[in-house]
Scaffold this motif. Structure first.
Motif, PDB file in Angstrom:
ATOM      1  N   LEU A 140       0.814  -1.214   0.000  1.00  0.00           N
ATOM      2  CA  LEU A 140       0.000   0.000   0.000  1.00  0.00           C
ATOM      3  C   LEU A 140       0.845   1.260   0.000  1.00  0.00           C
ATOM      4  O   LEU A 140       0.594   2.179  -0.791  1.00  0.00           O
ATOM      5  CB  LEU A 140      -0.916  -0.003   1.230  1.00  0.00           C
ATOM      6  CG  LEU A 140      -1.775   1.255   1.436  1.00  0.00           C
ATOM      7  CD1 LEU A 140      -2.824   1.366   0.344  1.00  0.00           C
ATOM      8  CD2 LEU A 140      -2.436   1.236   2.811  1.00  0.00           C
ATOM      9  N   ALA A 141       1.852   1.315   0.883  1.00  0.00           N
ATOM     10  CA  ALA A 141       2.596   2.561   1.074  1.00  0.00           C
ATOM     11  C   ALA A 141       4.093   2.373   0.964  1.00  0.00           C
ATOM     12  O   ALA A 141       4.853   3.236   1.406  1.00  0.00           O
ATOM     13  CB  ALA A 141       2.256   3.156   2.442  1.00  0.00           C
ATOM     14  N   GLY A 142       4.547   1.282   0.353  1.00  0.00           N
ATOM     15  CA  GLY A 142       5.968   1.062   0.163  1.00  0.00           C
ATOM     16  C   GLY A 142       6.497   1.704  -1.105  1.00  0.00           C
ATOM     17  O   GLY A 142       5.801   2.479  -1.774  1.00  0.00           O
ATOM     18  N   ARG A 143       7.736   1.367  -1.439  1.00  0.00           N
ATOM     19  CA  ARG A 143       8.365   1.971  -2.622  1.00  0.00           C
ATOM     20  C   ARG A 143       7.662   1.583  -3.908  1.00  0.00           C
ATOM     21  O   ARG A 143       7.658   2.344  -4.874  1.00  0.00           O
ATOM     22  CB  ARG A 143       9.837   1.571  -2.667  1.00  0.00           C
ATOM     23  CG  ARG A 143      10.651   2.076  -1.469  1.00  0.00           C
ATOM     24  CD  ARG A 143      12.095   1.651  -1.540  1.00  0.00           C
ATOM     25  NE  ARG A 143      12.840   2.085  -0.374  1.00  0.00           N
ATOM     26  CZ  ARG A 143      12.949   1.376   0.743  1.00  0.00           C
ATOM     27  NH1 ARG A 143      12.345   0.192   0.833  1.00  0.00           N
ATOM     28  NH2 ARG A 143      13.639   1.849   1.769  1.00  0.00           N
ATOM     29  N   GLY A 156       4.541  13.677  -9.506  1.00  0.00           N
ATOM     30  CA  GLY A 156       5.873  13.429 -10.016  1.00  0.00           C
ATOM     31  C   GLY A 156       6.831  12.860  -8.997  1.00  0.00           C
ATOM     32  O   GLY A 156       7.977  12.543  -9.328  1.00  0.00           O
ATOM     33  N   SER A 157       6.420  12.708  -7.741  1.00  0.00           N
ATOM     34  CA  SER A 157       7.269  12.135  -6.705  1.00  0.00           C
ATOM     35  C   SER A 157       6.448  11.157  -5.871  1.00  0.00           C
ATOM     36  O   SER A 157       5.250  11.347  -5.677  1.00  0.00           O
ATOM     37  CB  SER A 157       7.855  13.228  -5.798  1.00  0.00           C
ATOM     38  OG  SER A 157       6.822  13.953  -5.156  1.00  0.00           O
ATOM     39  N   LYS A 158       7.138  10.115  -5.386  1.00  0.00           N
ATOM     40  CA  LYS A 158       6.456   9.101  -4.604  1.00  0.00           C
ATOM     41  C   LYS A 158       6.391   9.490  -3.132  1.00  0.00           C
ATOM     42  O   LYS A 158       7.325  10.067  -2.598  1.00  0.00           O
ATOM     43  CB  LYS A 158       7.176   7.750  -4.729  1.00  0.00           C
ATOM     44  CG  LYS A 158       7.039   7.080  -6.077  1.00  0.00           C
ATOM     45  CD  LYS A 158       7.701   5.716  -6.037  1.00  0.00           C
ATOM     46  CE  LYS A 158       7.518   4.986  -7.373  1.00  0.00           C
ATOM     47  NZ  LYS A 158       8.123   3.630  -7.332  1.00  0.00           N
ATOM     48  N   ILE A 159       5.270   9.163  -2.529  1.00  0.00           N
ATOM     49  CA  ILE A 159       5.123   9.283  -1.077  1.00  0.00           C
ATOM     50  C   ILE A 159       5.219   7.877  -0.493  1.00  0.00           C
ATOM     51  O   ILE A 159       4.377   7.022  -0.759  1.00  0.00           O
ATOM     52  CB  ILE A 159       3.783   9.938  -0.705  1.00  0.00           C
ATOM     53  CG1 ILE A 159       3.747  11.377  -1.198  1.00  0.00           C
ATOM     54  CG2 ILE A 159       3.573   9.885   0.814  1.00  0.00           C
ATOM     55  CD1 ILE A 159       2.454  12.104  -0.872  1.00  0.00           C
ATOM     56  N   ALA A 162       5.706   3.432   4.459  1.00  0.00           N
ATOM     57  CA  ALA A 162       5.491   2.098   5.025  1.00  0.00           C
ATOM     58  C   ALA A 162       6.537   1.744   6.063  1.00  0.00           C
ATOM     59  O   ALA A 162       6.254   0.980   7.005  1.00  0.00           O
ATOM     60  CB  ALA A 162       5.492   1.060   3.906  1.00  0.00           C
ATOM     61  N   TYR A 163       7.749   2.280   5.931  1.00  0.00           N
ATOM     62  CA  TYR A 163       8.849   1.891   6.821  1.00  0.00           C
ATOM     63  C   TYR A 163       9.063   2.886   7.946  1.00  0.00           C
ATOM     64  O   TYR A 163      10.133   2.939   8.549  1.00  0.00           O
ATOM     65  CB  TYR A 163      10.131   1.747   6.005  1.00  0.00           C
ATOM     66  CG  TYR A 163       9.942   0.887   4.776  1.00  0.00           C
ATOM     67  CD1 TYR A 163       9.896  -0.500   4.877  1.00  0.00           C
ATOM     68  CD2 TYR A 163       9.778   1.469   3.522  1.00  0.00           C
ATOM     69  CE1 TYR A 163       9.711  -1.285   3.752  1.00  0.00           C
ATOM     70  CE2 TYR A 163       9.587   0.693   2.391  1.00  0.00           C
ATOM     71  CZ  TYR A 163       9.551  -0.685   2.510  1.00  0.00           C
ATOM     72  OH  TYR A 163       9.349  -1.455   1.394  1.00  0.00           O
ATOM     73  N   SER A 164       8.042   3.670   8.244  1.00  0.00           N
ATOM     74  CA  SER A 164       8.121   4.654   9.314  1.00  0.00           C
ATOM     75  C   SER A 164       7.102   4.313  10.392  1.00  0.00           C
ATOM     76  O   SER A 164       6.403   3.293  10.324  1.00  0.00           O
ATOM     77  CB  SER A 164       7.856   6.058   8.760  1.00  0.00           C
ATOM     78  OG  SER A 164       6.532   6.136   8.260  1.00  0.00           O
TER      79      SER A 164
END
Length: 297
Positions: A140-143, A156-159, A162-164
Motif C-alpha cells: 500500500l505505502a511502500g516503494r 511526479g514524486s512518490k510518497i 510504510a517503513y516509518s
C-alpha cells in the motif's frame, strides 16, 4: 418437623453420624476439587510459572547482574524504543476504539444486504500473521506501493511511509480493529434502546445521549477491548519485523539483542519488563472494568 422429631427419638439415631456425614461430604468435595485443579496447576506451572521464573533468572545472570533491569531507562536506545512502543500502542488503541465504536454500533443496529459479508471482511485480518500484514502495508505505502504510484502520477514524486512509524500505525490498526469491533458489537447488542429513547424524550441532544447513555453502557467493553488492543500492540513482532527498518520498537530491540548481539541476559530483562508493562495495563483495566460493572449494577 414431626419426621425430624421421630428421627431424633429413634433408638439408633446418633447426632454425630449426621455430623460425620457432612464432614465426609466436605472431604469428598475437597478431594474432587484437588483432582480437578491439578491439571490447571500443572499447565500453569509448565507453560507460565517455570518459563517466567527462568526468564527472570536469565535476565539477572549477565555481567551487570540485577542491574540489567535498569538498562531500560539507562541505555538510550532501550529507553527510546520503550517510549516509541508506548506511544504507538496508546495511539493505536485510541484510534481503534474510536473507529470500532462507530462501526460496531452501526453494524449492530442496522440490517442491510451484505452485512454479514462486511462483518466477515472486517474481521478477516484476524487470520493473517503479522508478516503478511506488514507485506500488505508495503504493497500500500511502500516503494512499489499503490500510494507511491498514484502520488508519482499526480505530483511526479512518490510518497513512501510504510517503513516509518506511520506504516507501523497502519499495520497495527489493521489487526487491532477486528479485535475491538467484535467486542463492541457484543456490548452494543446488550444495550437497551429504551434508555436512549427516554433521554431523547426528555430533551437531551444527541451528543448528550452519546455521552450519558451510550458510552457508559459500552464502557466495560471499551475498557476490555482497549486493554487487549494495547497489550497486542506492545508485543507485536511480525509486523514490526517487516516494517521497522528505520525505527525501533521494544519487540525489535529484544530480537536484536538476542540474535545479533547475543546478549541473552539483556534480551531476557527487556522481555520481563515488556511483560510487566502489559500485565500492569491488563490488571488496571480489568480492575476498572470490574468497578464500572459494579457501579452500573
Amino acid at each position: 418437623r414431626g419426621a425430624e422429631h421421630g428421627l431424633l427419638r429413634h433408638p439408633f439415631f446418633l447426632p454425630g453420624k449426621l455430623l460425620g456425614g457432612s464432614r465426609f461430604v466436605k472431604r469428598r468435595e475437597y478431594s474432587n476439587f484437588a483432582i480437578l485443579i491439578r491439571p490447571t496447576l500443572i499447565a500453569f506451572s509448565a507453560f507460565f510459572l517455570l518459563p517466567m521464573a527462568r526468564l527472570v533468572a536469565i535476565g539477572g545472570s549477565g555481567p551487570q547482574g540485577i542491574r540489567a533491569y535498569l538498562d531500560i531507562v539507562t541505555v538510550p536506545r532501550n529507553l527510546e524504543s520503550l517510549i516509541a512502543t508506548l506511544l504507538l500502542s496508546v495511539f493505536v488503541t485510541a484510534a481503534a476504539l474510536a473507529v470500532s465504536t462507530v462501526s460496531g454500533l452501526f453494524l449492530e443496529r442496522n440490517r442491510f444486504p451484505g452485512r454479514g459479508v462486511l462483518i466477515s471482511l472486517l474481521t478477516f485480518p484476524l487470520a493473517f500473521p503479522g508478516v503478511v500484514i506488514g507485506f500488505m502495508v508495503i504493497m500500500l505505502a511502500g516503494r512499489q506501493g499503490l500510494i507511491g504510484e498514484v502520488t508519482k502520477f499526480l505530483t511526479g514524486s512518490k510518497i513512501v511511509f510504510a517503513y516509518s512509524m506511520s506504516g507501523l500505525f497502519i499495520g497495527y490498526m489493521y489487526f487491532s480493529i477486528p479485535r475491538v469491533i467484535l467486542t463492541i458489537m457484543a456490548a452494543a447488542e446488550k444495550m437497551d434502546p429504551a434508555l436512549e429513547e427516554a433521554a431523547r424524550s426528555l430533551g437531551a441532544p444527541q451528543w448528550r445521549v452519546i455521552v450519558d447513555v451510550i458510552l457508559p453502557a459500552l464502557r466495560p467493553g471499551l475498557i476490555a477491548s482497549g486493554a487487549i488492543c494495547f497489550a497486542t500492540s506492545m508485543g507485536a513482532f511480525g509486523t514490526a519485523f517487516t516494517l521497522a527498518t528505520n525505527i525501533d520498537v521494544l519487540a525489535m530491540t529484544i530480537y536484536t539483542e538476542f540474535t545479533l548481539n547475543a546478549n541473552i541476559a539483556g534480551a531476557a530483562s527487556l522481555s520481563v519488563i515488556l511483560g510487566l508493562i502489559t500485565w500492569l495495563a491488563l490488571y488496571v483495566t480489568r480492575s476498572l472494568a470490574g468497578s464500572t460493572a459494579a457501579a452500573a449494577g
